[in-house]
Design an enzyme around this catalytic site. Structure first.
Site, PDB file in Angstrom:
ATOM      1  CB  CYS A  11      -0.957  -0.002   1.171  1.00  0.00           C
ATOM      2  SG  CYS A  11      -0.234  -0.428   2.745  1.00  0.00           S
ATOM      3  CB  VAL A  52      -0.070   5.538  -0.979  1.00  0.00           C
ATOM      4  CG1 VAL A  52      -0.391   6.971  -0.613  1.00  0.00           C
ATOM      5  CG2 VAL A  52      -1.262   4.644  -0.713  1.00  0.00           C
TER       6      VAL A  52
END
Lengths: 424, 412, 489
Positions: free
Chosen positions: C135, C139
């Protein structure tokens, strides 16, 4: 050899004959029969005078373990005689289990063959301990089948009975009721509804002291005629207790039996009818959803002897057709009863005959005993085995009818039969 | 409440055996949590949309729902993770709002995974952030502080004791026998309500001196509650901990009592210890755990007559290593944050008889025929305190003497 | 003296002695608000039955010989995963990490990746490295491909141009906030084939992507194909990497498990006769991509649990390979059927709740139907394309309509179970609590089973596996409902 294909009733003579050697009979030995009847009697020591195997196998009685002790005869005992060992064992057993009221000593093949004088030992021990000891003379070779063992066990039981006073309220004995899957409880409950007490169930739920006082009952209800008819007659002669053949397998039989019992005790008709009506209503509502599965299915029955008729009737009530019935150690009366259900009846089929029957008659389900339950499965035919294990519950009474239908449904409807037939 | 994509939430079940004795209800009459120490995992399960548009609303809603589903909950802790930190969710604000709406304490812990060099930073951050929040909460809600009349002379905090496999069961009774009251444990089998009372104690005892000295120091600065460092592993160290505590209070009666307790406990395990010491003496051992336990255990192992030949830590700082080196015999190997390669090399070089390590490494080491002991969560704990030490010795004995290691060396 | 041990080791505090008294959180039971029970009505996710994508990608990589997953994320992203692998398989796992710290969050993970790959290659000499994103790296927006190119240049300079041949690199994009571990495996399957597979000719080999089966299951598959005499290759074969013997003392350093699919098998995948995905949700994408790219049949099968599902696999393999079905396999099928027939009294009409990964759940539903059991509540842990339909099809044949919880969490499923108690629960280790609370036996299967040993070695697929699985189910029922010896017939 008997052929299953003979459509006429076998001549009554052919029942109860010795087994043809090598015919793969399902019959067992006399000791087996004796254990079958006496095994669950409590407040008694069960001592097997023989080699270790007999007691090992005798531990399981109708799918439930029952305590059994043994003298564990070894080479020396066989050569020099096991009397001393037996005596010591009996005295030890009474010391270990002081609450025992008496003992059964089973004579097996080996102790029978070496001619052990067990009766004298029993008398000696009785003198020392003051407890009754019954010698069960049941060497395995002493009869054609377990049937002999049943008879002799009931004779011993009869010897235990003492005359006692009768109570006011109606009391019955259940004779030849073996509490398979908790059936005694179901029958007790039904009789309770009519206000009838059960003193003892031979030998589903029996203790030594209950047997001693069983002459207090007003009536003996005879379930398994094959094992208990002689006993009932003797009870009638000696203690003038009448007996009555009843059956709680199937709705019709249950109703008929309840009515007969009601008549005997002069219980008002409406009370009996109410019990019957309630029971039938409940049972039918439960069975109804499954009826399609049963309709027109063919069943083959291979069971001891007494169950042939009752179980056959239950199947018929559910809409199945009985294509053939075979007993293992048949008795004329049971065969006659079975003949009213199917025209193909025989005694003591070997494995070959059973397999032949499976391929020729193509039944949809087989009812047979636990020993042979896996054979029909190999032919792709489901089996309902007897005596049913505890978790399947009783098959007697109204509750039993529902259980029976449920188990039949489970057998017939299991997806595995479909998978088996699916192409591969 | 883990404010994160599903994985970070899922793995909250994947930490050590910190056990607790508070359980929720499953059904009327049925208490939950017979098996797992953490029954439920709450997460915001951030998905692509939430990442793009921000997850604060979702977090707030999730918290309110969690409180409604668990009316018995006394408070909440929000954990910020990599992705939610990167998208800049302001969890402090959410915590404040939820606190206002529910009236229950909500602590927002900023703990994104990329922060710091190791989990040690997480310990550190939690200490500081929690203390800051605690201070504020105590000011705003004075009712959570311990009332003057409830205070006793011998109130202590156990700080950095995480109740791994019920270590507290062997530690807390020692203090209670001495006549002290353990006010709160940070954070083994801890309660929010007890943690609020930490500054009201007379003394803090710091067990894990890596992860929790910070808060003890902060409490010392803020409330003048001093702290002492202690170790509860091994007989001598546990005895020393009790003596130090008694000595700090300077009470003769207490000191005498401490000696009695030590004597009593030592007597109870004497026979067992002797038995194990005979079996274990002279064995070579390597230790690889978090940080402070490495130097706690060097002494404990010596008490069992074993020799420590190599030490490694996952997140040790300089002071940890100073202590380790001071306690080790010359020639022993010390590695910081070893990788698998280094662990393998250590086994070749030092040839230890036993390796005290965690779950991840223990299966690797076993492939080299070296017995291991799960030293993070223990095998069959507790290991702390006097009687726990026998458990420790027993597990070491069982690991070392398992016949499999001998059979594995044989050729067919 | 009853036992002859000379010395009995003295115990400390035993587990039994601990005897912790339980304290309820609230004095009384408070039911959860009705409207918050369905997961769809909630923002909070309580007890997810799935984890995040990188896990699946790492699982796939660990099935390759001398391959190391390199996780482009924070350290927790590997620690937790290694814990999970260690718990389930009780085996060491080699997983590398980019060690993201604050600087990476601010400046991106370029430096970490370049340095990390270089160190990994120097130290461990792997044959393949899969770069698994997380993640945080997604991101931040790390451009992995260009980082990799740069890393290769650095390595070329420092080591040798051979690096391009010696080590293969596969990039798997697995942002944790999308999908689940099942989808992570799916993506890895596609990316591995996309990056590595070439067509150089035509072979007779059949390729199989097993999905997240256990080592025992994969061994059972090999056994079936060997019986059928089919030339085969199993991709992501964890059977000899995540279940290895204790042997070869002293071990070589660095420790690599002896097995795993070889990299050259991936390269030759383009020549395959057909490719099978045995778990539609975990690996289906790989098979589909191969079908598109190399015009070979890409077959997506339900996991071969139970009679019908295995029948289908065996028949399809037989058709495609042109090899007949051997009698030995028919024999095994017969054994399974016999075992089912022998135990119908314990299974017929038993109500069963199922929880797990979608591929396992869908196939197991078919199997329990074949046993005459009635599936009641089914929770496929993650979003799924095919599992719901497979479940419906399997149940329709037996006229059963179970409730399937799509995109839900364990809390909702458990709540349904509390309202309507099943007779048996089929699920992973996380279902232990609910099974204890309801006093219902739990039959463990699928991922993860970490609280019992040996489950990873015991197959549940194929005919022999079906027989083992059946025994597991029956024994759980017997233990719970008939604990005495009355089950002797």
């Amino acid at each position: 050899m008997l052929s299953i294909l003979k459509t006429e009733v076998l001549p009554p003579k052919s029942c109860g004959l010795a087994t043809e050697p090598g015919s793969m009979s399902q019959r067992s030995c006399v000791y087996f029969g004796a254990r079958y009847v006496l095994g669950p009697i409590r407040e008694a020591i069960h001592l097997v005078h023989g080699a270790v195997g007999c007691s090992y196998y005798g531990k399981m009685v109708r799918g439930t373990p029952a305590p059994v002790w043994t003298t564990d005869m070894e080479e020396d005992d066989v050569i020099f005689g096991g009397r001393e060992k037996l005596k010591k064992a009996l005295i030890e057993a009474f010391r270990l289990k002081p609450e025992a009221k008496g003992a059964f000593v089973y004579i097996t093949c080996v102790s029978g063959l070496i001619g052990e004088d067990v009766t004298t030992v029993a008398e000696e021990v009785t003198q020392i301990t003051g407890k009754t000891i019954k010698v069960v003379s049941c060497p395995g070779f002493s009869g054609f089948s377990q049937s002999k063992g049943h008879d002799l066990s009931y004779n011993l039981i009869f010897e235990l009975i003492k005359p006692v006073k009768k109570p006011k309220e109606p009391v019955v004995n259940l004779v030849g009721e073996y509490n398979v899957g908790g059936e005694t409880q179901v029958i007790k409950e039904l009789l309770e509804k009519l206000g009838i007490k059960v003193h003892v169930s031979l030998t589903g739920e029996a203790t030594w002291s209950q047997i001693e006082t069983m002459s207090r009952a007003h009536l003996n209800l005879m379930f398994c005629g094959a094992t208990a008819e002689n006993f009932c007659r003797k009870m009638k002669e000696s203690f003038s207790i009448p007996f009555m053949k009843v059956s709680f397998y199937g709705l019709k039989s249950t109703a008929a039996s309840l009515r007969k019992i009601g008549d005997f005790f002069e219980i008002p008709e409406y009370r009996v009818e109410k019990v019957i009506e309630e029971g039938e209503k409940w049972a039918l509502s439960n069975i109804f959803p499954w009826r399609k599965v049963f309709y027109g299915k063919k069943a083959l029955i291979v069971l001891g002897t007494y169950r042939l008729g009752p179980q056959g009737k239950m199947l018929k009530e559910l809409g199945l057709e009985v294509v053939a019935a075979a007993s293992i150690f048949g008795r004329i009366d049971d065969h006659v009863e079975a003949y009213s259900i199917t025209s193909r009846v025989t005694d003591n089929p070997g494995d070959y005959e059973v397999e032949k029957a499976l391929t020729l008659l193509k039944p949809d389900i087989v009812l047979t005993n636990a020993r042979d339950q896996w054979r029909p499965i190999k032919f792709g035919i489901p089996v309902l085995s007897f005596p049913q294990p505890k978790e399947r519950g009783p098959y007697a009474g109204y509750k039993g009818m529902v259980n029976f239908a449920r188990d039949l449904h489970r057998c017939l409807n299991a997806p595995v039969w479909r998978l088996l037939k699916s192409e591969f | 409440m883990v404010h994160a994509p599903v994985g970070c939430g899922y793995y909250t079940w994947g930490t050590r055996r910190h056990l607790g004795d508070v359980y929720g209800w499953a059904l009327p009459g049925v208490l939950e949590n017979e098996a797992n120490h953490r029954r439920h995992c709450y997460t915001t399960d951030m998905t692509e949309n939430d990442i793009v548009f921000g997850g604060m609303d979702k977090l707030k809603q999730a918290l309110l729902e969690a409180f409604r589903i668990n009316p018995g909950a006394k408070g909440a802790i929000i954990y910020l993770t990599c992705s939610t930190a990167l998208i800049g969710d302001d969890i402090d604000n959410v915590a404040k709002e939820v606190m206002k709406e529910t009236g229950k304490p909500v602590f927002a812990c900023s703990s994104p995974g990329f922060c710091g060099v190791s989990q040690s930073k997480g310990h550190h951050e939690f200490n500081f952030q929690f203390y800051k929040w605690l201070l504020k909460y105590r000011e705003e809600h004075p009712e959570v502080c311990l009332k003057e009349e409830e205070k006793t002379l011998y109130d202590i905090n156990l700080i950095g004791e995480y109740n791994i496999d019920w270590d507290t069961i062997t530690i807390v009774p020692l203090f209670e026998k001495m006549g002290m009251r353990v006010l709160s444990i940070f954070t083994g089998n801890g309660r929010f309500e007890d943690l609020f009372k930490m500054p009201d104690a007379k003394l803090s005892i710091v067990h894990c001196q890596r992860s929790a000295t910070y808060i003890a120091e902060l409490i010392k600065q803020g409330f003048e509650v001093p702290y002492i460092r202690a170790s509860f592993f091994g007989l001598e160290q546990t005895a020393k901990a009790l003596r130090d505590t008694a000595a700090w209070f300077g009470d003769d009666k207490l000191m005498k009592r401490a000696e009695e307790v030590i004597e009593e406990e030592k007597e109870a395990i004497k026979k067992a210890l002797e038995w194990y010491r005979n079996k274990l003496a002279g064995k070579r051992i390597a230790i690889y755990v978090g940080a402070p336990r490495v130097w706690h255990w060097i002494k404990a192992m010596e008490e069992l007559g074993m020799e420590v030949v190599a030490c490694m830590t996952t997140f040790g700082h300089k002071d940890d290593y100073e202590k380790i080196v001071a306690r080790l015999k010359p020639g022993a190997l010390v590695i910081d944050n070893p990788n698998e390669f280094e662990v393998e090399e250590m086994i070749e070089r030092c040839k230890p008889d036993l390796f005290l390590t965690g779950l991840k490494e223990k299966y690797l080491v076993r492939k080299f025929g070296v017995p291991t002991l799960n030293s993070h969560s223990y095998e069959k704990g507790p290991y702390a305190g006097f009687r726990g030490f026998i458990n420790f010795a027993r597990d070491i004995y069982q690991a070392l003497y398992a016949p499999v290691w001998k059979i594995a060396q044989e050729e067919i | 003296m009853i036992n002859n041990t000379k010395e009995i080791p003295i115990e400390g505090i035993t587990y039994k002695e601990l005897n912790i008294e339980k304290k309820p959180l609230s004095p009384e039971y408070v039911p959860p608000p009705e409207e918050l029970v369905p997961a769809a009505n909630r923002a909070v996710c309580i007890d997810p039955s799935r984890t995040c994508m990188p896990f699946g990608a790492m699982w796939a990589t660990l099935g390759v010989h001398r391959a190391i997953p390199f996780v482009q994320g924070a350290q927790g992203c590997t620690t937790y995963v290694r814990y999970t692998f260690a718990r389930v398989f009780r085996e060491p796992t080699l997983i590398a990490n980019a060690s993201f710290h604050e600087d990476a969050a601010v400046f991106g993970g370029r430096k970490n990746l370049i340095k990390g790959l270089r160190n990994l290659v120097c130290r461990y000499q792997p044959e393949l490295i899969s770069i698994v994103t997380t993640c945080s790296s997604e991101v931040i927006g790390d451009d992995i491909q260009s980082f990799l190119d740069e890393a290769l240049e650095v390595m070329e300079e420092e080591m040798d141009p051979d690096i391009y041949d010696a080590v293969k690199f596969v990039i798997v994009n697995t942002p944790s906030f999308a999908g689940s571990h099942v989808e992570g495996y799916n993506r890895a399957a596609r990316e591995f084939l996309k990056t590595l597979a070439k067509k150089t000719g035509q072979s007779e080999e059949l390729y199989f992507i097993p999905g997240m089966m256990m080592p025992g299951d994969i061994r059972e598959l090999k056994h079936i194909f060997e019986l059928m005499d089919v030339p085969y290759k199993i991709l992501f074969d964890i059977s000899d990497t995540l279940d290895c013997p204790l042997t070869g003392m002293p071990q070589m350093v660095p420790y690599y498990p002896p097995g795993g699919t070889r990299v050259e098998d991936f390269v030759r995948a383009g020549n395959a006769k057909a490719i099978f995905a045995l778990s539609p949700d975990a690996g289906g994408a790989g098979a589909m991509w191969m079908e598109k790219r190399f015009k070979m049949p890409g077959l997506i099968m339900t996991m071969p649990i139970g009679v019908r599902n295995t029948d289908k696999l065996v028949k399809t393999v037989s058709e495609i390979s042109g090899r007949g079905i051997p009698d030995s396999l028919r024999w095994e099928r017969g054994i399974l059927l016999d075992a089912i027939a022998d135990t119908i009294h314990y299974t017929m009409g038993k109500r069963v709740a199922i929880c797990g990964d979608p591929d396992f759940v869908a196939a197991a539903t078919g199997f329990v139907c074949e046993l005459g059991m009635i599936p009641t509540y089914i929770l496929p842990g993650s979003k799924t394309k095919t599992a719901v339909q497979t479940i419906k099809d399997a149940c329709a044949e037996y006229d059963i309509e179970p409730t399937v919880f799509v995109d839900s969490d364990q809390f909702e499923w458990e709540y349904a179970l509390k309202q309507d108690k099943p007779d048996v629960i089929l699920g992973h280790s996380r279902c232990l609590n609910i099974s204890r609370e309801l006093q219902v036996p739990l039959v463990r299967f699928g991922f993860p089973v970490y609280d019992r040993v040996g489950y990873q070695r015991e197959p549940i697929v194929g005919y022999r596996g079906g027989e083992r699985f059946l025994a597991r189910i029956i024994n759980a029922i017997l233990d719970q409902y008939f604990p005495d010896d009355r089950t002797q017939q």
